[in-house]
Design a protein around this motif. Structure first.
Motif, short mmCIF file in Angstrom:
data_model
loop_
_atom_site.label_atom_id
_atom_site.label_comp_id
_atom_site.label_asym_id
_atom_site.label_seq_id
_atom_site.Cartn_x
_atom_site.Cartn_y
_atom_site.Cartn_z
N GLU A 26 46.56 -23.67 0.98
CA GLU A 26 47.20 -24.64 1.87
C GLU A 26 46.97 -24.29 3.34
O GLU A 26 46.81 -25.18 4.18
CB GLU A 26 48.70 -24.70 1.58
CG GLU A 26 49.02 -25.34 0.24
CD GLU A 26 50.51 -25.40 -0.05
OE1 GLU A 26 50.89 -26.01 -1.06
OE2 GLU A 26 51.30 -24.84 0.76
N ILE A 27 46.95 -23.00 3.64
CA ILE A 27 46.67 -22.60 5.03
C ILE A 27 45.26 -23.03 5.42
O ILE A 27 45.04 -23.55 6.53
CB ILE A 27 46.84 -21.07 5.19
CG1 ILE A 27 48.32 -20.70 5.13
CG2 ILE A 27 46.23 -20.59 6.51
CD1 ILE A 27 48.59 -19.21 5.17
N ARG A 28 44.30 -22.84 4.52
CA ARG A 28 42.92 -23.25 4.83
C ARG A 28 42.83 -24.76 5.04
O ARG A 28 42.19 -25.23 5.98
CB ARG A 28 41.97 -22.81 3.71
CG ARG A 28 41.64 -21.33 3.77
CD ARG A 28 40.42 -20.97 2.91
NE ARG A 28 40.02 -19.60 3.19
CZ ARG A 28 40.51 -18.54 2.58
NH1 ARG A 28 41.41 -18.69 1.61
NH2 ARG A 28 40.11 -17.33 2.90
N VAL A 49 42.38 -15.32 6.18
CA VAL A 49 43.63 -15.87 5.64
C VAL A 49 44.35 -14.84 4.77
O VAL A 49 45.50 -14.48 5.00
CB VAL A 49 43.38 -17.17 4.86
CG1 VAL A 49 44.66 -17.63 4.16
CG2 VAL A 49 42.88 -18.27 5.80
N GLU A 50 43.66 -14.35 3.73
CA GLU A 50 44.29 -13.38 2.82
C GLU A 50 44.57 -12.05 3.53
O GLU A 50 45.59 -11.41 3.28
CB GLU A 50 43.40 -13.13 1.60
CG GLU A 50 43.29 -14.31 0.64
CD GLU A 50 42.19 -15.29 1.03
OE1 GLU A 50 42.00 -16.28 0.33
OE2 GLU A 50 41.51 -15.04 2.06
N LEU A 51 43.67 -11.64 4.40
CA LEU A 51 43.87 -10.39 5.15
C LEU A 51 45.15 -10.47 5.96
O LEU A 51 45.96 -9.53 5.98
CB LEU A 51 42.67 -10.15 6.07
CG LEU A 51 42.76 -9.01 7.08
CD1 LEU A 51 43.07 -7.69 6.41
CD2 LEU A 51 41.49 -8.90 7.90
N THR A 52 45.36 -11.59 6.65
CA THR A 52 46.56 -11.76 7.46
C THR A 52 47.81 -11.80 6.58
O THR A 52 48.84 -11.21 6.92
CB THR A 52 46.47 -13.04 8.30
OG1 THR A 52 45.23 -13.05 9.02
CG2 THR A 52 47.62 -13.13 9.28
N TYR A 75 45.14 -17.48 14.03
CA TYR A 75 45.82 -18.73 13.67
C TYR A 75 46.74 -18.56 12.47
O TYR A 75 47.86 -19.08 12.45
CB TYR A 75 44.81 -19.84 13.39
CG TYR A 75 44.02 -20.33 14.59
CD1 TYR A 75 44.17 -19.76 15.86
CD2 TYR A 75 43.10 -21.37 14.46
CE1 TYR A 75 43.44 -20.21 16.93
CE2 TYR A 75 42.36 -21.83 15.53
CZ TYR A 75 42.53 -21.24 16.77
OH TYR A 75 41.81 -21.70 17.84
N THR A 76 46.27 -17.87 11.42
CA THR A 76 47.12 -17.65 10.24
C THR A 76 48.34 -16.82 10.63
O THR A 76 49.46 -17.07 10.16
CB THR A 76 46.33 -16.94 9.13
OG1 THR A 76 45.23 -17.76 8.74
CG2 THR A 76 47.21 -16.71 7.90
#
Length: 622
Positions: A26-28, A49-52, A75-76
């Motif tokens: 959903e973030i992407r 995304v996953e790292l954050t 951004y994330t």
């Protein structure tokens, strides 16, 4: 939607593993949708995304400190700290910044925008924590590109003295994951960060050291053997040898694995590097295929990935690209240098045509300038293409290595002036001031695209340090018939009248043309001069115009302090020339992000604002 459950920092900790996987998707989708409308840094953000998410799961914000290098991948982080609604105004005037800002959120531990700074800042935080006897964690996130900057290695070297925990996350999006090495490294990491391992290691070493005569020798042999084995199986030995514990590589898209490694890293006394492998542009095929194009993307069509706004006119960067390719053909001594901005500065065509004469030195502006000085001393004609705000980092090298030796180095200063949406850290509004303080430096700026081409050619034929500043965006195509030859230190008179004289430098000639037309409609007679050079100034022109006009108006897209207008003022005062001077420039302030036209109005260098000031000043003379 799972995304709607994230309203503030640490809300992500309330989600279950299945929801975390959904949240990443959903973030992407959210980022692609929003950035397709506003523009922004897409590929870098899709890759972390996953790292954050893992960082936010492993640490407690804002108590723990996460410091993002450059910050265009934040951004994330902004979404997970409750700023989702801010994306409607992302990078717009008065809206949310595209970079971390301390005044925007307590979760933004350090404001960034330029590269290779996070380790230095994080190390400062760690020492402040220890001196004040606090207990929070400090995490510096740095990309493999930013790690090419010399400042990052200076910080790594200094970090080895730290005795308390300090975590460095290396976000590496330029390497594929090797399962064999990765699996072995993961196994070693578990052993090396487990408390039982540390206890056993200390116990064995202490016991061996107590053995009479041979104890110290045995300890040394064990250390040598351990070091030799590490060299074979651990890919981060360069950091281990510096005294930094290395963990990884780890799959940067595996949240569970990263959380575990971050928890392990938190147990280490001293600096520890966690090496995460990620894919830039992940989850959006056009960005995966063309990560450079989607680094700083303009608004685009999601389905095709193509820009929404059709480009009609050539930009100054395009003109530079064409001229450099032609000069490469004509002069085999011309070489081009960039600091990791081959596409952004327009040098890709030169690279394709003359690969042996093209040099990308990585994010290392200081090295780029001194490297160019060496090339010039060796008989080449180096052209260093660099954004104005990044050139600031190489001031000492320009002064010491280029100008003291009076070497023929050409600096092509792209993005000079207000650049817009990237904001304070990227506005190129200081280069006139800091370059004009340096002896032997020559600084010029073109009024339009044809003069820009002429100036690049002039610079190649010149002998000595020389810089050309030019703005971002479409190249001005007005005044096409006015193309007097470039002569060192000489301006170009475009219109010669009386009363008021506009003396515009570079990009402000376009504005001055509008100002003159508006003044003419109001009954004022106005000369217009294209300054061309900020150093050396055209003193003959200044003396003449001061005697022939009642009001001189200088216009520049630079801060007032130390700029073109102040130099003109100094000369007029030194020569006791009796004329009023109005200096149109940017006040002593940092200019935030937003549309360039709006920013022009805010800082008072748009045509309407200039006309009002000129009329008020001129009326006051009567």
């Amino acid at each position: 939607m799972v995304l709607e459950k994230i309203e503030q920092a640490n809300d992500i900790k309330k989600l279950n593993p299945q929801e975390l996987e959904i949240l990443a998707g959903e973030i992407r989708e959210f980022l692609i949708e929003k950035i397709s409308k506003t523009g922004g840094h897409l590929a870098s953000n899709l890759g972390v995304v996953e790292l954050t998410m893992a960082l936010h799961l492993a640490f407690q914000l804002p108590e723990d400190k996460i410091i993002w290098d450059v910050g265009h991948q934040s951004y994330t982080h902004k979404i997970l700290t409750g700023r989702r609604e801010g994306f409607e105004g992302l990078r717009k005037y008065g809206g949310m910044s595209g970079f971390p800002k301390r005044r925007e959120s307590d979760c933004d531990a350090f404001g960034t925008g330029h590269s290779s700074t996070s380790i230095s800042a994080g190390l400062g935080y760690a020492h402040a924590r220890d001196i004040r006897k606090k207990n929070y964690k400090v995490v510096s996130v740095i990309g493999d590109g930013a790690l090419t900057g010399g400042m990052a290695f200076e910080a790594l070297n200094n970090a080895t003295r730290l005795e308390k925990n300090f975590i460095i996350v290396l976000n590496d999006n330029n390497m594929s994951i090797s399962e064999n090495v990765g699996g072995l490294s993961n196994h070693l990491n578990r052993l090396r960060t487990a408390e039982s391992y540390h206890d056993l290691k200390e116990g064995v070493m202490n016991s061996l050291a107590k053995i009479p005569v041979y104890g110290d020798w045995m300890v040394e042999q064990v250390r040598r053997a351990k070091s030799g084995i590490k060299q074979l199986v651990i890919p981060g030995m360069i950091y281990e040898n510096m005294g930094i514990t290395y963990l990884g590589p780890v799959d940067g898209h595996n949240i569970e694995e990263m959380v575990r490694v971050f928890k392990d890293a938190s147990k280490v006394d001293g600096p520890v590097m966690v090496h995460c492998l990620t894919q830039k542009g992940r989850g959006y095929l056009p960005a995966e295929r063309h990560p450079a194009r989607f680094h700083g993307a303009e608004p685009f069509d999601i389905e095709t990935g193509l820009p929404s706004n059709k480009k009609e006119k050539a930009a100054y960067t395009d003109i530079f690209s064409t001229v450099m390719r032609k000069l490469g053909d004509r002069n085999e001594n011309v070489v081009a240098i960039t600091a990791a901005m081959e596409t952004g500065t327009g040098l890709k065509r030169f690279h394709n045509m003359f690969p042996e004469r093209f040099f990308d030195v990585g994010i290392a502006e200081e090295h780029a300038i001194t490297f160019a000085a060496g090339l010039a001393a060796g008989g080449m004609i180096p052209v260093v293409a660099v954004y104005s705000s990044f050139l600031q980092r190489a001031y000492d090298q320009i002064l010491h290595d280029v100008c003291i030796q009076n070497l023929h180095v050409i600096i092509a200063i792209d993005r000079a002036g207000l650049v817009g949406s990237d904001g304070e850290t990227h506005q190129g509004i200081f280069d006139i001031s800091f370059l004009c303080t340096i002896p032997n430096m020559t600084l010029m700026a073109p009024k339009n695209k044809w003069e820009f081409s002429d100036m690049v050619k002039f610079a190649v034929d010149f002998d000595g340090p020389i810089a050309i500043r030019y703005p971002r965006g479409e190249a001005y195509d007005g005044l096409a018939k006015m193309r007097a030859p470039i002569v060192l230190g000489k301006s170009e008179t475009l219109y010669d009248e009386e009363e008021i004289c506009l003396i515009a430098f570079g990009s402000m000639v376009k504005t001055a043309v509008k100002v003159r037309e508006m003044l003419k409609e109001r009954g004022y007679h106005c000369s217009l001069i294209n300054a061309r050079f900020a150093k050396p100034l055209d003193y003959e022109m200044l003396t003449r115009t001061a005697k022939e006009h009642r009001l001189l108006v200088t216009l520049e897209e630079n801060v007032k302090s130390g700029g073109f207008g102040e130099q003109v003022m100094d000369y007029l005062e030194e020569c006791s020339l009796d004329v009023r001077l109005l200096n149109i420039a940017i006040s002593d302030e940092y200019v935030e992000h937003g549309n360039v036209n709006i920013l022009y109005q805010e800082v008072g260098i748009d045509a309407e604002s200039v006309v009002k000031r000129i009329i008020a000043e001129y009326v006051g003379l009567k």
